[in-house]
Motif scaffolding. Structure first.
Motif, short mmCIF file in Angstrom:
data_model
loop_
_atom_site.label_atom_id
_atom_site.label_comp_id
_atom_site.label_asym_id
_atom_site.label_seq_id
_atom_site.Cartn_x
_atom_site.Cartn_y
_atom_site.Cartn_z
N GLU A 187 0.83 -1.21 0.00
CA GLU A 187 0.00 0.00 0.00
C GLU A 187 0.86 1.27 0.00
N MET A 188 1.90 1.28 0.84
CA MET A 188 2.74 2.47 0.95
C MET A 188 3.57 2.72 -0.31
N SER A 189 3.86 1.65 -1.05
CA SER A 189 4.66 1.80 -2.27
C SER A 189 3.80 1.93 -3.52
N PHE A 190 2.48 2.15 -3.33
CA PHE A 190 1.58 2.29 -4.46
C PHE A 190 2.02 3.45 -5.35
N ASP A 191 2.07 3.20 -6.64
CA ASP A 191 2.45 4.19 -7.66
C ASP A 191 3.93 4.54 -7.65
N PRO A 209 2.08 -2.86 -13.02
CA PRO A 209 1.85 -3.76 -11.87
C PRO A 209 0.54 -3.46 -11.16
N LYS A 210 0.17 -4.38 -10.29
CA LYS A 210 -1.11 -4.25 -9.61
C LYS A 210 -1.14 -3.08 -8.65
N ASN A 211 0.03 -2.72 -8.10
CA ASN A 211 0.03 -1.63 -7.13
C ASN A 211 0.37 -0.28 -7.78
N ASP A 242 1.53 10.62 -5.01
CA ASP A 242 1.86 9.89 -3.79
C ASP A 242 0.69 9.84 -2.81
N ASP A 243 -0.33 10.68 -3.03
CA ASP A 243 -1.51 10.68 -2.14
C ASP A 243 -2.72 10.02 -2.77
N TRP A 244 -2.63 9.61 -4.02
CA TRP A 244 -3.81 9.07 -4.70
C TRP A 244 -4.39 7.88 -3.97
N ARG A 245 -3.53 7.02 -3.48
CA ARG A 245 -3.99 5.77 -2.89
C ARG A 245 -4.46 5.94 -1.44
N LYS A 295 -4.39 -8.64 -4.18
CA LYS A 295 -3.01 -8.17 -4.29
C LYS A 295 -2.20 -9.15 -5.13
N ASP A 296 -0.96 -8.75 -5.37
CA ASP A 296 -0.01 -9.63 -6.06
C ASP A 296 1.33 -9.56 -5.30
#
Length: 792
Positions: free
Chosen positions: A44-48, A185-187, A262-265, A366-367
């Motif tokens: 979650e924290m590394s999303f995007d 990727p999925k995240n 960085d805030d989208w997720r 998730k993946d």
């Protein structure tokens, strides 16, 4: 010395196999849960973060006030993108308008597949720093080009090189394949974008787009920007805040703000047009806290069992102290034993994680994978094991090393009544956490079910929707409907610009007698064919449905109850409403239909007949016809009318169910973690119960000789644990109520917190406790007193 410590630790493990198994498996379970949650949080924290420019990318958000509510949305008008591109080059390195990620038919020769894609301006691939397998990111400067994902290219062309080959989008737009990019990727927020094509080509095909170039009020697109180096996000956001004001029909109603990638997720929550920093980050905190508590439960088990068996090791400690061992040496030995057990538990935990990740990925959508080849992962994991070993072994080490050798060796050492107090406190902590998780899981489930059972205002069962993508099917509504009805499996068919689970358009410009001229109310707009209401089985509250028998119905409106409330006229049937200067007559009012979030109030919605603005086909299958048989009948009809497109459909039931996916996912994950918490707590209880039963063997024998019944002995051994769990329930109930009450406030349409649910959770915890300790209690109560007392 370390070798000696490890040898002693290994011998103690083998000597007490049952307790060792409980300790190792309990710690391993807690560590496995913590590792899985850690992987989830990292994901979650590394999303995007896949995108190299993520720190300088943002989407432009629009703040507007409608119907008294200040809302924030990411749909922008065409001229905002033009303005930022041409006049704000000092702030932005790149600007790109983009369509929504929607399904399209992609064809290469006879091979046709449906893939989701986005029309973008040429800078967009560079903004996302796409990883190109072949071709280059700047290819979209040629409007006749397309970029495909690796999986899409393989599906269309197999193993052959696709570069330079032609594909057709929606059976009307030939494009040259100019590049292949690595599947996203999925995240990442752009996961599922399988092809990118030119914004200019999209405009050439959809000629109506030309008319929106100067329409500041037409919010239909996404807008992405990349900041220049050394330009701050807040600085840029403040600079563009009021650029719409000179063109705003509603006098300063619309303002712009930037939402960083960085805030989208995790931080996408806005209240009254202001970013609060909230959003999905609440789930990260929630599961992070659960992970810490579950690991803490496992550590508590270790502490409890180690201190409970202190009398067994008292003589060993006394002898070592007599032979000159210092307290710090004893602490070192005891901590080394706990570290040894923690390392064994870590090995087992990694195995459990590896085995459970496929199930957990499916559960969490998730993946995730264990990064076994990453040195940092191993460093952090070993540090994690070290921390767990120190936390779980620190109290037993300090406690055991404090024994006085004289009392121990003289046989006068007794742990005393207060010695069990810390263990009781730890058991209370364990079950407080477990009971709170049980209550939380049930409330999440109850909230989802409450929303699912909300009346939706139409019948979802038997409804299918199909996208209108290719030109062959446009303008042939009556022919298609007639052929479908002749199959004998279709009750009715209609078209609209939104699926039954969506409202894709919101507009202003409505006027009526008695309306406050200072207001500009907004309504959801659904363009429909005359058969829409009959197909959906909506419920007419007042007036009538559309009918071909009335030629005037082409200029008629049907309102939902929320729209009637907004208008402020109790019985609007027959009244005239001006919409953008054109008069329409209201012919009917329907009961509210849940077309968007089932947790929020119904949006005021207007339905009007428009055969040229539809994008979805809606088919109702007769309830007496098996769905498989019906689909076999429908497929040839659609192939006849739409040969350029594969027959693809979606069940409205399934699409409606996706609205609950986030809450259901949280509930399932919380349920799994609650199960682990209860399992770990029960392991500890089982170990403590077996120890207490063993410690009181002779007492049980004496009581049986004096006439005590099996029931009274079982009650005697079980009461202590039941009291501790009752205390846990009394602590967990108010804490759970407070936090769950806060969580439910996020939903306009929400369930309650009934008292019986807390009582049922407490009863469940008590039953689990009794089931756990009863085996050892009954075993001790049924033991022969002759064997118990023969050494006396």
């Amino acid at each position: 010395m370390i070798r000696n410590f490890l040898t002693i630790a290994w011998r103690n493990l083998l000597k007490q196999k049952a307790y060792s198994a409980i300790n190792v498996f309990g710690l391993a379970s807690g560590m496995a849960v913590a590792l899985i949650i850690g992987l989830w949080i990292w994901d979650e924290m590394s999303f995007d973060r896949y995108h190299a420019n993520h720190e300088r990318l943002a989407t432009v958000m629009v703040n507007q006030t409608f119907n008294g509510v200040r809302g924030t949305d990411q749909t922008n008008s065409y001229p905002v993108g033009t303005e930022l591109r041409t006049k704000w080059g000092n702030l932005f390195k790149a600007v790109s308008l983009a369509t929504w990620n929607e399904p399209h038919i992609i064809a290469a020769g006879e091979q046709k597949i449906t893939q989701t894609g986005v029309a973008v301006q040429p800078e967009f691939p560079d903004m996302l720093s796409l990883h190109m397998i072949s071709g280059n990111r700047s290819a979209l400067k040629d409007m006749a080009s397309v970029l495909l994902s690796a999986s899409t290219a393989k599906a269309l062309f197999g193993s052959s090189d696709p570069i330079g080959k032609t594909v057709k989008v929606d059976n009307r737009t030939p494009l040259k394949v100019a590049g292949i990019f690595e599947d996203l990727p999925k995240n990442t927020s752009f996961n599922g974008v399988n092809f990118l094509w030119s914004w200019d080509e999209y405009g050439a095909v959809n000629t109506w787009l030309k008319g929106t170039e100067t329409e500041w009020g037409n919010h239909s697109w996404r807008l992405y920007v990349q900041l220049n180096p050394h330009v701050g996000m807040h600085q840029a956001s403040e600079a563009i805040k009021g650029i719409v004001t000179p063109h705003d029909q509603m006098k300063d109603n619309e303002t712009l703000t930037l939402l960083p990638m960085d805030d989208w997720r995790l931080h996408d929550e806005f209240v009254n047009g202001v970013a609060t920093g909230g959003g999905r980050i609440a789930f990260v905190w929630l599961f992070g806290i659960i992970g810490v508590f579950v690991l803490l439960l496992a550590c508590i088990n270790f502490m409890n069992l180690s201190t409970a068996r202190s009398e067994r090791r008292a003589k060993e400690v006394g002898i070592r102290k007599t032979l000159g061992s210092l307290r710090r040496q004893l602490i070192g030995q005891l901590l080394s034993e706990s570290l040894f057990i923690a390392c064994l538990a870590l090995i087992l935990a990694l195995l459990l994680v590896q085995l459970s990740l496929p199930f957990f990925n499916q559960l969490a959508d998730k993946d995730m994978r264990l990064p076994l080849g990453n040195g940092w992962f191993w460093l952090m994991t070993l540090g994690f094991a070290l921390f767990t070993g120190l936390v779980s072994g620190s109290y037993p080490a300090l406690y055991l090393s404090s024994f006085q050798p004289i009392k121990v060796l003289k046989g006068t050492f007794k742990v005393g009544k207060l010695a069990s107090l810390p263990r009781r406190v730890l058991v209370v902590v364990q079950f407080t956490v477990s009971v709170a998780l049980i209550i939380g899981t049930v409330i999440v489930y109850k909230q989802v079910q409450y929303a699912k059972n909300r009346p939706v205002g139409y019948t979802r069962e038997g409804l299918l929707t199909m996208d209108i993508n290719t030109p062959e099917i446009w303008g042939h509504y009556n022919e298609l409907r007639g052929d479908l009805l002749r199959t004998g499996v279709v009750e009715d068919m209609a078209e609209s610009n939104s699926k039954p689970t969506e409202v894709n358009s919101n507009q202003i410009g409505f006027e009526w007698a008695g309306k406050d001229p200072a207001t500009q109310p907004a309504f959801g707009i659904i363009a429909v064919t005359f058969d829409y209401g009959h197909t959906l089985h909506w419920h007419i509250k007042e007036g009538r449905d559309y009918s071909r028998q009335f030629t005037t119905d082409s200029n008629a409106l049907i309102l939902n109850e929320a729209a009637v409330k907004l208008i402020g006229i109790a019985h609007p049937v027959g009244m005239t409403i001006q919409w953008n200067g054109k008069p329409y007559q209201v012919i009917g009012v329907i009961h509210d239909m849940v077309m968007e979030s089932p947790y929020t109030p119904i949006k005021p919605t207007v339905f009007y007949p428009n055969f040229g603005w539809t994008s979805s086909i809606i088919v109702r299958v007769k309830p007496t016809v098996p769905i498989g048989f019906a689909l076999a009948k429908l497929a040839p009809v659609f192939h006849q009318h739409n040969p350029g497109s594969p027959f693809e459909y979606k069940f409205t039931d399934d699409e409606y169910a996706t609205k609950f996916s986030d809450e259901e996912r949280v509930g399932r994950l919380a349920g799994v973690f609650a199960l682990f918490a209860i399992l770990i707590s029960c392991l500890g209880l089982f170990g403590l119960a077996s120890f207490v039963a063993e410690q009181r063997t002779k007492e049980m024998g004496v009581r049986k000789v004096l006439g005590a019944s099996v029931y009274s002995l079982w009650r005697l051994l079980s009461t202590e644990f039941v009291v501790l769990v009752v205390i846990s329930c009394c602590i967990a109930t108010p804490i759970s109520w407070f936090y769950l009450h806060q969580w439910l406030q996020r939903y306009e349409y929400r369930t309650g917190l009934p008292w019986w649910l807390f009582v049922a959770s407490a009863v469940c915890a008590l039953l689990i406790t009794l089931a756990t300790v009863s085996y050892q209690a009954m075993k001790a109560a049924l033991a022969s007193p002759v064997k118990s007392l023969r050494t006396e």
